[in-house]
Design a protein around this motif. Structure first.
Motif, PDB file in Angstrom:
ATOM      1  N   UNK A  25       6.928   7.175 -15.349  1.00  0.00           N
ATOM      2  CA  UNK A  25       6.094   8.011 -14.482  1.00  0.00           C
ATOM      3  C   UNK A  25       4.689   7.430 -14.396  1.00  0.00           C
ATOM      4  N   UNK A  59       4.649   4.608 -12.060  1.00  0.00           N
ATOM      5  CA  UNK A  59       4.709   5.097 -10.681  1.00  0.00           C
ATOM      6  C   UNK A  59       3.339   5.612 -10.250  1.00  0.00           C
ATOM      7  N   UNK A  86       1.075   2.809  -9.589  1.00  0.00           N
ATOM      8  CA  UNK A  86       1.446   2.199  -8.313  1.00  0.00           C
ATOM      9  C   UNK A  86       0.833   2.984  -7.159  1.00  0.00           C
ATOM     10  N   UNK A 100      -2.059   1.741  -4.485  1.00  0.00           N
ATOM     11  CA  UNK A 100      -1.839   1.907  -3.068  1.00  0.00           C
ATOM     12  C   UNK A 100      -2.988   2.628  -2.407  1.00  0.00           C
ATOM     13  N   UNK A 101      -3.435   3.636  -3.116  1.00  0.00           N
ATOM     14  CA  UNK A 101      -4.522   4.471  -2.633  1.00  0.00           C
ATOM     15  C   UNK A 101      -5.796   3.642  -2.476  1.00  0.00           C
ATOM     16  N   UNK A 106      -5.496   1.498   0.567  1.00  0.00           N
ATOM     17  CA  UNK A 106      -5.740   2.256   1.799  1.00  0.00           C
ATOM     18  C   UNK A 106      -7.235   2.431   2.027  1.00  0.00           C
ATOM     19  N   UNK A 162      -9.516   1.199   5.124  1.00  0.00           N
ATOM     20  CA  UNK A 162     -10.336   2.151   5.853  1.00  0.00           C
ATOM     21  C   UNK A 162     -11.775   1.664   5.926  1.00  0.00           C
ATOM     22  N   UNK A 221       7.229  -4.315   7.505  1.00  0.00           N
ATOM     23  CA  UNK A 221       6.175  -3.466   6.926  1.00  0.00           C
ATOM     24  C   UNK A 221       6.739  -2.125   6.457  1.00  0.00           C
ATOM     25  N   UNK A 249       8.318   1.986  -0.154  1.00  0.00           N
ATOM     26  CA  UNK A 249       7.890   1.890  -1.545  1.00  0.00           C
ATOM     27  C   UNK A 249       6.973   3.067  -1.881  1.00  0.00           C
ATOM     28  N   UNK A 250       6.055   3.333  -0.962  1.00  0.00           N
ATOM     29  CA  UNK A 250       5.144   4.468  -1.119  1.00  0.00           C
ATOM     30  C   UNK A 250       5.935   5.757  -1.240  1.00  0.00           C
ATOM     31  N   UNK A 270       7.865   6.053  -4.482  1.00  0.00           N
ATOM     32  CA  UNK A 270       6.959   6.289  -5.603  1.00  0.00           C
ATOM     33  C   UNK A 270       6.526   7.745  -5.657  1.00  0.00           C
ATOM     34  N   UNK A 271       6.088   8.259  -4.527  1.00  0.00           N
ATOM     35  CA  UNK A 271       5.612   9.645  -4.495  1.00  0.00           C
ATOM     36  C   UNK A 271       6.751  10.626  -4.755  1.00  0.00           C
ATOM     37  N   UNK A 306       9.338  10.038  -6.547  1.00  0.00           N
ATOM     38  CA  UNK A 306       9.633   9.932  -7.968  1.00  0.00           C
ATOM     39  C   UNK A 306       8.648  10.716  -8.824  1.00  0.00           C
ATOM     40  N   UNK A 313       0.621  12.900   3.728  1.00  0.00           N
ATOM     41  CA  UNK A 313      -0.174  11.805   3.181  1.00  0.00           C
ATOM     42  C   UNK A 313       0.001  10.521   3.977  1.00  0.00           C
ATOM     43  N   UNK A 314       1.171  10.350   4.565  1.00  0.00           N
ATOM     44  CA  UNK A 314       1.421   9.151   5.360  1.00  0.00           C
ATOM     45  C   UNK A 314       0.856   9.299   6.769  1.00  0.00           C
ATOM     46  N   UNK A 348      -2.258   7.505   8.007  1.00  0.00           N
ATOM     47  CA  UNK A 348      -2.121   6.052   8.145  1.00  0.00           C
ATOM     48  C   UNK A 348      -1.591   5.648   9.511  1.00  0.00           C
ATOM     49  N   UNK A 362      -9.313   9.192  13.069  1.00  0.00           N
ATOM     50  CA  UNK A 362      -8.276   8.611  12.232  1.00  0.00           C
ATOM     51  C   UNK A 362      -8.817   8.244  10.860  1.00  0.00           C
ATOM     52  N   UNK A 363     -10.011   7.685  10.867  1.00  0.00           N
ATOM     53  CA  UNK A 363     -10.625   7.323   9.586  1.00  0.00           C
ATOM     54  C   UNK A 363     -10.918   8.578   8.764  1.00  0.00           C
ATOM     55  N   UNK A 383      -7.689  10.003   7.525  1.00  0.00           N
ATOM     56  CA  UNK A 383      -7.160   9.157   6.459  1.00  0.00           C
ATOM     57  C   UNK A 383      -7.957   9.363   5.183  1.00  0.00           C
ATOM     58  N   UNK A 408      -6.477  10.684   1.812  1.00  0.00           N
ATOM     59  CA  UNK A 408      -6.531   9.884   0.585  1.00  0.00           C
ATOM     60  C   UNK A 408      -7.193  10.681  -0.538  1.00  0.00           C
TER      61      UNK A 408
END
Lengths: 130, 130
Positions: free
Chosen positions: A99, A102, A105, A109-110, A113, A117, B44, B50-51, B54-55, B57, B68-69, B72, B81-82, B85, B89
């Motif tokens: 965990x 994860x 990870x 990723x964050x 991002x 940005x 991509x 993968x994201x 992970x989330x 999990x 959250x996606x 993006x 958008x910024x 985002x 985040x």
DNA sequence: CCTTGACCTGGAGTGCACTCCAGGGGGTTG
DNA sequence: CAACCCCCTGGAGTGCACTCCAGGTCAAGG
């Protein structure tokens, strides 16, 4: 020194239905009863519920939670119990490490991002790629 | 430079059914199609999967993952958008902090168990309390 | 004695996240 | 052209983790 189900519910944030469900599923010790048949819980159950909630919140299933709790309340010999508990705790540690990975990870990723940005901020109102 | 669903499935560890399901649920961009109608994915998408994995999990639900996606791949103005985002985040960071706390709680508990166990080892074959 | 509120049981129902068909098309291989 | 494999769609089915009754018991208060 013993709590009715409604009190345990209030203090744990879990519904009475859920508490009875957990009992059926073997995640909670069978509580004592009043002469009338109502459950009376040892306050220690609150700690156990805290454990369960924490692990559930981390995405562990009830089967995993049950396995991990089992060693704590096993009734085998001390030696076997300690061994089982040791193995179980090692297993939990491994699961927590997973965990943790994860989580790391997700954090990486964050950060990625956020960097993306930031690199866009200097040019507002430009169409974004893709 | 574009992958059929089977390849994405193999590389991501998610079944084709799950990939199509995620697409319906708005977690994946609508992929291109061959003349025959088969999906062709931008590589991509593997990062995105993968994201998601992970989330998932970590115990996040699909709704949370979608939110959250969303930022993006939002199609609003750059500014919006910024901002979206950024907010997203920040929200993710808060959620990860929560998970981190839960993880720490679980680890504390684990250490506690181990201590209890250690304190029993010197007296093997004694019945345990409770 | 009657009402109220907390509790009981067994069983059905719900929401989520997949997962599994049936029935069919497209493209390569022998 | 047949066999095969991968892909398609729409819809039904599954497993998990609760959640919600219906119908009843019990103890305390008015």
């Amino acid at each position: 020194m013993s709590l009715p189900i409604g009190e345990v519910s209030r203090r744990s944030g879990l519904s009475p239905d859920t508490l009875r469900f957990y009992e059926r599923e073997g995640l909670l010790p069978v509580p004592g009863r009043t002469s009338g048949g109502a459950r009376r819980y040892d306050p220690a159950v609150l700690d156990q519920l805290q454990v369960i909630s924490t692990l559930r919140g981390l995405g562990f299933g009830l089967d995993q939670v049950r396995d991990l709790l089992a060693a704590k309340s096993s009734t085998h010999s001390v030696r076997a119990r300690i061994d089982a508990a040791g193995a179980s705790i090692d297993r939990l540690e491994a699961l927590l490490d997973e965990k943790e990975k994860a989580l790391q990870e997700a954090r990486d990723l964050l950060g990625q991002w956020r960097d993306e940005l930031d690199s866009w901020e200097p040019w507002p109102d430009t169409p974004l790629p893709q």
